[in-house]
Enzyme design. Structure first.
Site, short mmCIF file in Angstrom:
data_model
loop_
_atom_site.label_atom_id
_atom_site.label_comp_id
_atom_site.label_asym_id
_atom_site.label_seq_id
_atom_site.Cartn_x
_atom_site.Cartn_y
_atom_site.Cartn_z
CG ASP A 99 -1.98 1.34 1.69
OD1 ASP A 99 -2.71 1.43 0.16
OD2 ASP A 99 -1.59 2.44 2.30
CD GLU A 137 -2.88 2.73 -3.61
OE1 GLU A 137 -3.35 3.58 -3.97
OE2 GLU A 137 -1.80 2.28 -2.06
#
Length: 467
Positions: free
Chosen positions: A148, A201
């Site tokens: 993330d 990401e």
């Protein structure tokens, strides 16, 4: 029914067969490390080595993963090494002084998120995080990690005003310690667990995210294609009458589609905080919303790159997602919503079953435009190629106007036939299409020696295979 979460064993019983029925290959889980706040969705972790007790014990989680594997489904976990919450019972000021976080708030604090940033320059901190990645893969046999907020790790000035960040030793804004951490992470994870994947990401144009460390890359297996997501959603949310003025939003992605190994994400972030659900983003009346959504999913599956779709989007949930309740499973009983679920399942099976749809997702030789210039009619067409199987023709009509006798240049074949039509009545459409075989004609068109004449359904996509 009693207001509690389903546990991992119940999920193994209910979710795994549902995912198999829909033709998926993997389930990607939002973070399941222990976290104090439901509203953080797991992205503010307090217990990095503890699967959350919300859904059962660690052995219950192992049972779920094992059940998925027995059914042929891989499990990917979203993992959060970018920041952590300020709770005093967790990692913040662990000894009374900064330990895991950088002591200077200009490097150690995410003011937007109200969290602290790991100090990647400390060997102990890097070891803590890399060992944690190994823990999840080794102890629970997971198949990969989606990392993330990588963009926030790479830049010292991420979401900061001038004067509110410290440059690196060379005076630049790149976080050199974080870069080395990510490279080390990927070397360890992909070296120790052959076949596992790591997915970044990363929302900027940072180069070589999914290229090997030895070549100067970050070493990830894949990268989320945030540009494709933003441009495609901006386009599909337009009223069809205006789409011809924004044709480049769909064609632009091919300028960089093969610079990384991309995943095309339609994630939880796109259906929260006033952004509306996927079907509610679509313009037009009820029928047009459903047709646009079927067309949009077909666009995602035809476009080079791996596919990701957030739960509830597969049956056109109307409400935005909320962590406070379950998704609207009852919509599956309504035929139009069941039609969306059916086309998602058929797109999954088409994608997995046709080598041309997936085999060359990451290389230029797997894609060729037929016509990217027909902005006036808002039609796009291209070919997907495989090494040793028939190519697939993908055609998209982004207006509610049927196009008759639409000519397409095609690779040589005896005939073509539809393998999927998003306007089929099976999915809730009008059944406008080409049924049966489409005869090939020796008419030069768009640089091809042969061509076919087809009917394009309104707000519809066609996938054609030659014989």
């Amino acid at each position: 029914e009693d207001g509690t979460f389903l546990n991992w064993r119940e999920l193994a019983e209910r979710l795994v067969p549902y995912v198999v029925e829909l033709g998926y290959t993997h389930i990607e889980l939002l973070p399941v490390s222990e976290h104090p706040l439901d509203a953080s969705w797991g992205y503010q972790v307090s217990g990095y080595y503890a699967p959350t007790a919300r859904f059962g014990t660690p052995d219950d989680f192992r049972f779920f993963v094992d059940a998925a594997h027995k059914a042929g489904i891989g499990i990917l976990l979203e993992w959060v090494p970018a920041h952590f919450p300020k709770d005093d019972f967790a990692l913040a000021r662990f000894t009374g002084e900064p330990v895991y976080e950088h002591a200077d708030p200009r490097r150690g604090e995410h003011r937007d998120w109200g969290t602290l940033i790991f100090d990647y320059g400390r060997n102990e901190v890097r070891n803590f995080l890399i060992a944690n990645a190994v823990y999840w893969l080794e102890e629970f046999h997971l198949d990969g990690l989606r990392v993330d907020a990588v963009a926030s790790m790479l830049y010292h000035d991420y979401s900061r005003e001038d004067g509110d960040w410290l440059p690196n030793v060379h005076g630049g804004r790149e976080n050199l310690e974080a870069i080395h951490f990510l490279q080390e992470l990927n070397r360890v994870v992909l070296g120790r667990f052959p076949g596992a994947v790591t997915i970044a990401e990363e929302s900027t144009s940072w180069p070589m995210v999914s290229r090997p460390v030895e070549l100067g890359g970050l070493g990830f297996s894949m990268k989320w294609n945030m540009g494709w997501m933003n441009d495609s959603l901006s386009y599909i949310e337009e009223d069809p009458v205006y789409r011809k003025y924004n044709h480049n939003l769909l064609t632009f992605s091919q300028l960089y589609a093969f610079t990384e190994n991309f995943v095309l994400p339609l994630s939880h972030d796109e259906v929260v905080h006033g952004k509306r659900s996927m079907v509610d983003k679509m313009p037009g009346d009820y029928w047009q919303k459903m047709a646009n959504l079927r067309l949009f999913y077909a666009w995602q599956y035809g476009h080079p790159g791996k596919k990701l779709l957030f739960m509830g989007c597969e049956f056109a949930q109307w409400h935005e997602w909320s962590e406070e309740g379950e998704i609207d499973w009852g919509l599956n009983e309504i035929e139009a919503h069941a039609g969306i679920r059916r086309i998602v399942g058929d797109l999954n099976r088409l994608y997995c079953g046709e080598p041309a749809m997936h085999q060359r997702d990451f290389t230029e030789d797997g894609f060729r435009w037929i016509d990217c210039h027909d902005s006036e009619q808002s039609v796009l067409s291209f070919i997907r190629y495989a090494h040793d199987a028939a190519p697939i023709i993908c055609v998209f009509n982004f207006t509610p106007v049927p196009r008759y006798d639409y000519r397409l240049g095609i690779p040589h074949a005896e005939s073509y036939h539809e393998v999927l039509n998003s306007d089929s009545t099976h999915y809730g459409g009008t059944n406008t299409g080409n049924g049966g075989d489409i005869q090939v004609q020796d008419i030069n068109w768009m640089g091809f020696e042969q061509s076919i004449s087809v009917t394009l359904p309104p707000l519809g996509a066609l996938f054609l295979r030659g014989t």
